[in-house]
Enzyme design. Sequence first.
Site, PDB file in Angstrom:
ATOM      1  N   ALA A 175       0.859  -1.185   0.000  1.00 22.58           N
ATOM      2  CA  ALA A 175       0.000   0.000   0.000  1.00 22.58           C
ATOM      3  C   ALA A 175       0.893   1.231   0.000  1.00 22.58           C
ATOM      4  CB  ALA A 175      -0.912   0.000   1.231  1.00 22.58           C
ATOM      5  N   MET A 176       0.299   2.382  -0.334  1.00 26.16           N
ATOM      6  CA  MET A 176       1.038   3.644  -0.385  1.00 26.16           C
ATOM      7  C   MET A 176       0.209   4.734   0.257  1.00 26.16           C
ATOM      8  SD  MET A 176       3.587   5.460  -1.084  1.00 26.16           S
ATOM      9  CE  MET A 176       3.687   7.225  -0.826  1.00 26.16           C
ATOM     10  N   GLU A 188      -0.683   2.724   7.112  1.00 21.59           N
ATOM     11  CA  GLU A 188      -0.883   3.803   6.130  1.00 21.59           C
ATOM     12  C   GLU A 188      -1.629   4.989   6.730  1.00 21.59           C
ATOM     13  OE1 GLU A 188       0.905   3.373   3.651  1.00 21.59           O
ATOM     14  OE2 GLU A 188       1.211   1.220   3.874  1.00 21.59           O
TER      15      GLU A 188
END
Length: 878
Positions: free
Chosen positions: A275-276, A311
């Site tokens: 994920a980012m 995140e």
Amino acid sequence: MEKKPDIQQFKGQYRLPKFAIPKRYDLVLKPDLSACTFSGSVQVDLSISQVTHFLVLNALDLEIHQASFTNSQNKKYCPCDVVLEADDEVLVLGFDEALPTGDGILWISFSGVLNDHLDGFYRGTYVDGGVKKNMAATQFEPADARRCFPCWDEPALKATFKVTVEVPSELTALSNMPAIQETVNGHLKTVYFEESSTMSTYLVAVVVGLFDHIEDTTADGIKVRAYCPVGKADQGKFALDVAVKTLDMFTGYFSMPYPLPKLDMVAVPDFSGGAMENYGLIIFREIELLYDEMHSGAYRKQRLTIVVSHEVAHQWFGNLVTMEWWTHLWLNEGFATWISNLATDWLFPEWKIWTQFVQETTGGLCLDALEQSHPIEVEVHHARSVLEIFDAISYEKGSAVIRMLQSYLGDDVFQRSMGTYMRRYAGKNARTEDLWSVLSEESGIQVNSMMDAWTKQKGYPLISVKSKDNTLELEQSQFLSSGSFGDGQWIVPISLCLGSYNTNKNFLLEGQVRTVDLSELLDSSDSNSSSSKGNDQGKCKEHSWVKVNVEQTGFYRVKYDDKLAAQLRNAIEENYLSETDKFGLPTIIIIIAFLMDAYRKEFDYIVLSRLIDVCYDVAHISSDAIPNSVNELKQFFINLLLFSAEKLGWEPVSGERHLNAMLRKEVLMALATFGHSETHKEAMRRFQAFLDDRNSPLLSADTKRAAYIAVMRNTSSTNRTGYESLLKVYRESDGVQEKEPILRSLASCSDPSIVFEVLNLLLSDEIRDQDSLYVLSWISSEAHETAWSWLKENWDLISNKSGSGMQLSWYIKNIVSRLSTLEEADEVEAFFASRMKPTFAMTLKQNIEKIRIKARWVESIKQEQSLPELIKDLACRV
């Protein structure tokens, strides 16, 4: 005549010159999903601090069409030179007339290709009504915003961003901020997004695709949405719930509200990482956001919780306060890793996540024991080499060092410091020294002098502990897997307990050696008849056990003398140690306890999973060193696990502990891998039932991997039925939760020719590029040489297919690292001598070192030994 300044002065510079600083971007993007191209324009509000003939910014793989600069007096300057330097990844605009100091606007129009390498502005695919269609997404961290638009692509050069996109009218367009207007013109629509808060370029994000979504609202009124594939919105509910709860938690923990009006989470089919954390628009690989009760096991639920928390935490630690340069990447990743565990423990205390955290930090200990390791703070001189430090040092070691410091300073001081740090640097950039400064102010302790060695030098200490009379002698030395001696020295927070968790001592080991008088502890232990973490522990003084690094909060290894080790083995047998401290014991103590049957009835997830990892490593080394004894070793490991397997069974129990479900998966997978005939028989029976009815309850989400491994271990070139059946299931499944366990099992076959076929699937369109990691992570020991030959034969194709992202490192870590002779190490070195890239140079050196270390181990254990002695010898080396 004035000599024209030379454009060559900007070549070979790894940082941009600072005579022009961006303050605001107005970015327009027009992706063409049919042609897989995009065009766009960007207006950048600049502040020029010195007269210059040049503007130098980042750009890569773009075509520049027009450019101009207009100053505050509305005078327009057009560049006479427009130079794209691909090696340096910069765009240099040269002007005949010098640009004056002050504010102005740079305008550039450009175009590019929606690439297939999962970085920059790239193409993804999804299926709509049985038809494969294109979508677009961005991945800019660490240095790929420059692949989408010309920009000052460094984390310290923060600005605000106003994004506008033109997309097909039936698709959803997302960016960091809420959409404030849409205009439709035939089959296209233009979406205008609100201007963002100040942020770094690597956090800008755009996604264009077809999604369903669900939403919820935090206590502070922040709208949170989960965007999922069409028809699968319900699979985003669990992640949405975690996001809402952790947003509220972090708001309280940091004493700082979430700074944006919304937070979107979107699952895309093609994504290079997990994920980012893009500001306000977190992009996930589908499997990391979607949760399906039927197909997602206990591990997936836990993993999803940690990833979402990680995140969300970045919205503060990384986005609101950003590292000044990639040298300080660990400030982002180490903290987000640490606090995601804090959040997960808050949400699900029954998961005992801090005990599992110790297992996760093992990756940091292993990598940092190499001479080719690197400090937490590592100098970064090339944009492409940044990718290499997204590793176990930045994540696992970084988070472990934070936990060590938190434990030493205390929870209240640490949390108060985090609030101060956030308020002081909100919207700004910070360095490691800035964090230490705040912690020093709040605690009254000189944190920087204590912590500099932990972040600025590589490696970690081995604490050797010897007992004599009523004293302990502790001596530190740098631990290296090679057996060499390092010269590192640290200020080490030491915690120890004596015979009871109530009888403890904490101090700093500031020199190489320190002697500790245990008289006071021994006296106090007589008055403590019970432990808060174990059974009644009133013991004779000479039998009191000593455990150093209580609850494994310190990032170091401990070596005990024979007397202390024997006492700890007794403590294991009497169940005096916590699960975390059992896990943290040296491998040799664990293995001897193995041989004494102390663990045969062990039923704790963290301890048994550690033992299973040791078994895998020992089996791997033995396959090279003593191939004739491998089957005997595997049978020994099978016998160790049978008690737990029989107690757990194949069927999930209603209301059972989360960790029992995790343990069932690990134990059955190990038995399948080691070739336990009864496990194989039962697995094949259940797999056949699953083939007959895909909704069969006989194969749960937590037992599928074990069954698939058994299928592949029974597959050969003359008996392909199971392999072909498994491929058929993969091809017919439309959920990532169903596909992933199959991919992780396909290369576990003992027949190298089948593994060769599986690896060739990675070169086809059968498996998404992002999913190659799953296949590579579980290659059987019988096929390692085949995998290396395959990699050499196909390297050019793999390299072209992977681009400059992280994928090449996956191949090296999972194929090259499995080799085990000095000849193979030399061969690897020679092969890559002319193929080196900054994206994997350090990774390659680390893995060549691993091969050489293993080769020396293999040679040293080839002599005949009894099985117990052989196991002990092997275990000392893994």
